[in-house]
Design a protein around this motif. Structure first.
Motif, PDB file in Angstrom:
ATOM      1  N   VAL A 196       0.900  -1.288   0.092  1.00 33.86           N
ATOM      2  CA  VAL A 196      -0.109   0.044  -0.046  1.00 33.86           C
ATOM      3  C   VAL A 196       0.967   1.267   0.033  1.00 33.86           C
ATOM      4  N   TYR A 197       0.459   2.244  -0.756  1.00 34.09           N
ATOM      5  CA  TYR A 197       1.327   3.351  -0.775  1.00 34.09           C
ATOM      6  C   TYR A 197       0.499   4.495  -0.510  1.00 34.09           C
ATOM      7  N   ILE A 198       0.886   5.393   0.269  1.00 37.87           N
ATOM      8  CA  ILE A 198       0.016   6.654   0.765  1.00 37.87           C
ATOM      9  C   ILE A 198       0.782   7.813   0.870  1.00 37.87           C
ATOM     10  N   SER A 199       0.511   8.852   0.276  1.00 38.06           N
ATOM     11  CA  SER A 199       1.384  10.132   0.263  1.00 38.06           C
ATOM     12  C   SER A 199       0.661  11.447   0.114  1.00 38.06           C
ATOM     13  N   ASP A 200       1.159  12.440   0.408  1.00 42.60           N
ATOM     14  CA  ASP A 200       0.565  13.751   0.122  1.00 42.60           C
ATOM     15  C   ASP A 200       1.187  14.774  -0.683  1.00 42.60           C
ATOM     16  N   ASN A 201       1.851  14.053  -1.524  1.00 46.56           N
ATOM     17  CA  ASN A 201       2.749  14.652  -2.646  1.00 46.56           C
ATOM     18  C   ASN A 201       2.932  14.070  -3.679  1.00 46.56           C
ATOM     19  N   LEU A 202       3.436  14.749  -4.897  1.00 42.39           N
ATOM     20  CA  LEU A 202       3.631  14.210  -6.293  1.00 42.39           C
ATOM     21  C   LEU A 202       4.949  14.657  -6.807  1.00 42.39           C
ATOM     22  N   HIS A 203       5.427  13.794  -7.487  1.00 39.42           N
ATOM     23  CA  HIS A 203       6.971  14.341  -8.059  1.00 39.42           C
ATOM     24  C   HIS A 203       6.429  15.382  -9.249  1.00 39.42           C
ATOM     25  N   GLY A 204       6.827  16.683  -9.183  1.00 38.88           N
ATOM     26  CA  GLY A 204       6.689  17.530 -10.418  1.00 38.88           C
ATOM     27  C   GLY A 204       7.127  17.027 -11.598  1.00 38.88           C
ATOM     28  N   TYR A 205       6.288  17.349 -12.829  1.00 42.47           N
ATOM     29  CA  TYR A 205       6.725  17.011 -14.303  1.00 42.47           C
ATOM     30  C   TYR A 205       6.356  18.033 -15.207  1.00 42.47           C
ATOM     31  N   GLU A 206       5.969  19.114 -14.727  1.00 43.50           N
ATOM     32  CA  GLU A 206       5.294  20.228 -15.574  1.00 43.50           C
ATOM     33  C   GLU A 206       6.377  20.736 -16.634  1.00 43.50           C
ATOM     34  N   ASN A 207       7.693  20.768 -16.469  1.00 43.91           N
ATOM     35  CA  ASN A 207       8.539  21.235 -17.340  1.00 43.91           C
ATOM     36  C   ASN A 207       8.971  20.351 -18.187  1.00 43.91           C
ATOM     37  N   PRO A 208       8.706  19.995 -19.494  1.00 51.24           N
ATOM     38  CA  PRO A 208       8.848  19.019 -20.148  1.00 51.24           C
ATOM     39  C   PRO A 208      10.636  18.969 -20.747  1.00 51.24           C
ATOM     40  N   ASN A 209      11.113  20.095 -20.479  1.00 50.06           N
ATOM     41  CA  ASN A 209      12.614  20.163 -20.762  1.00 50.06           C
ATOM     42  C   ASN A 209      13.642  19.816 -19.713  1.00 50.06           C
ATOM     43  N   ILE A 210      13.100  19.327 -18.795  1.00 52.66           N
ATOM     44  CA  ILE A 210      13.886  18.787 -17.437  1.00 52.66           C
ATOM     45  C   ILE A 210      13.554  17.563 -17.149  1.00 52.66           C
ATOM     46  N   PRO A 211      14.403  16.574 -17.083  1.00 48.24           N
ATOM     47  CA  PRO A 211      13.981  15.150 -16.681  1.00 48.24           C
ATOM     48  C   PRO A 211      13.462  15.288 -15.042  1.00 48.24           C
ATOM     49  N   ILE A 212      12.144  14.312 -15.258  1.00 48.72           N
ATOM     50  CA  ILE A 212      11.282  14.280 -14.169  1.00 48.72           C
ATOM     51  C   ILE A 212      12.109  14.074 -12.793  1.00 48.72           C
ATOM     52  N   VAL A 213      13.075  13.341 -12.794  1.00 43.10           N
ATOM     53  CA  VAL A 213      13.935  12.925 -11.409  1.00 43.10           C
ATOM     54  C   VAL A 213      14.703  14.609 -10.899  1.00 43.10           C
ATOM     55  N   ARG A 214      14.941  15.392 -11.983  1.00 44.63           N
ATOM     56  CA  ARG A 214      15.366  16.695 -11.475  1.00 44.63           C
ATOM     57  C   ARG A 214      14.478  17.811 -11.075  1.00 44.63           C
ATOM     58  N   GLN A 215      13.197  17.402 -11.442  1.00 42.04           N
ATOM     59  CA  GLN A 215      11.884  18.499 -11.158  1.00 42.04           C
ATOM     60  C   GLN A 215      11.588  18.386  -9.415  1.00 42.04           C
ATOM     61  N   PRO A 216      11.100  19.378  -8.795  1.00 39.47           N
ATOM     62  CA  PRO A 216      10.892  19.396  -7.488  1.00 39.47           C
ATOM     63  C   PRO A 216       9.723  18.574  -6.988  1.00 39.47           C
ATOM     64  N   ILE A 217       9.641  18.011  -5.673  1.00 42.29           N
ATOM     65  CA  ILE A 217       8.121  17.481  -5.403  1.00 42.29           C
ATOM     66  C   ILE A 217       7.357  18.433  -4.913  1.00 42.29           C
ATOM     67  N   VAL A 218       5.864  18.147  -5.234  1.00 39.00           N
ATOM     68  CA  VAL A 218       4.927  19.073  -5.021  1.00 39.00           C
ATOM     69  C   VAL A 218       3.952  18.588  -3.942  1.00 39.00           C
ATOM     70  N   GLN A 219       3.679  19.697  -3.130  1.00 40.81           N
ATOM     71  CA  GLN A 219       2.730  19.257  -2.397  1.00 40.81           C
ATOM     72  C   GLN A 219       1.114  19.346  -2.908  1.00 40.81           C
ATOM     73  N   ASN A 220       0.717  18.034  -2.611  1.00 36.19           N
ATOM     74  CA  ASN A 220      -0.754  17.770  -2.946  1.00 36.19           C
ATOM     75  C   ASN A 220      -1.681  17.623  -1.747  1.00 36.19           C
ATOM     76  N   GLY A 221      -2.262  18.822  -1.605  1.00 36.01           N
ATOM     77  CA  GLY A 221      -3.344  19.146  -0.721  1.00 36.01           C
ATOM     78  C   GLY A 221      -2.600  19.205   0.811  1.00 36.01           C
ATOM     79  N   ASP A 222      -3.427  19.509   1.946  1.00 37.23           N
ATOM     80  CA  ASP A 222      -2.870  19.833   3.257  1.00 37.23           C
ATOM     81  C   ASP A 222      -2.807  18.814   3.989  1.00 37.23           C
ATOM     82  N   GLU A 223      -3.498  17.842   3.948  1.00 35.25           N
ATOM     83  CA  GLU A 223      -3.598  16.643   4.839  1.00 35.25           C
ATOM     84  C   GLU A 223      -4.176  15.308   4.232  1.00 35.25           C
TER      85      GLU A 223
END
Length: 206
Positions: A109-136
């Motif tokens: 089971v996987y539970i998280s309150d965040n996502l990996h950023g992927y917005e910039n197609p010119n930067i590898p996803i591994v180098r993009q920031p972690i993005v908060q996904n909701g408050d709780e």
């Protein structure tokens, strides 16, 4: 009963008890709170703001983490009394995740309150920031998450059943059964009828 069997049973209880004591002493020194609980050979546990209540059983190779990687002041993970966490779970808080009393999770089971950023197609996803996904993210008291469930930035009510391999991205109210990708409600407990009834995806009874 053979004497060898008696000796084996006594040793198992004795050394098993010592193991539990040392387990608790160790995690009390590492976490913000650790009650009368057991963690079995975790994969990884990182972060000081992890609260684990009493009678919690965390099974083999589970990963718990509370780190403010999204710019929050602090990250907090709480697993309340009586929870049973399956093998190979990952629970990763960058702001706030709470599992209320007596939550049961199956394996993987996987539970998280965040996502990996992927917005910039010119930067590898591994180098993009972690993005908060909701408050709780909150998993309600007495709920059960089946094998392979992923909860991503959404809360689940109390006494819910989440079917195997479901992906929860939106809130699930109390007393619901939800399945699928993304998870949709298929049943809800009808207190007037005293039984579980089939529903539409919005939770209204059919």
């Amino acid at each position: 009963m053979k004497i060898s069997t008696v000796i084996h049973n006594i040793c198992s209880r004795y050394f098993g008890g010592i193991k539990v004591v040392f387990n608790r002493i160790y995690w009390k020194s590492r976490l913000s709170h650790f009650g009368k609980s057991i963690i079995v050979k975790p994969l990884r546990i990182e972060g000081e703001n992890i609260f684990i209540g009493d009678n919690v059983y965390i099974q083999y190779k589970t990963w718990l983490e509370a780190r403010p990687l999204t710019g929050e002041k602090e990250a907090y993970l709480e697993i309340q009394d009586g929870c049973v966490i399956g093998n190979f779970n990952e629970i990763y808080a960058t702001k706030r995740i709470i599992l209320e009393k007596d939550v049961l999770t199956a394996d993987r089971v996987y539970i998280s309150d965040n996502l990996h950023g992927y917005e910039n197609p010119n930067i590898p996803i591994v180098r993009q920031p972690i993005v908060q996904n909701g408050d709780e993210v909150r998993i309600g008291e007495g709920s059960w998450l089946g094998v392979g469930v992923a909860v991503v930035g959404a809360s689940i009510g109390k006494h819910c059943v989440i079917g195997a391999n479901a992906v929860v991205t939106k809130e699930i109210p109390d007393f619901c059964v939800a399945v699928g990708i993304p998870a949709k409600i298929i049943k809800r407990y009808d207190f007037e009828a005293g039984c579980w009834r089939k529903t539409n995806p919005d939770g209204t009874f059919k």
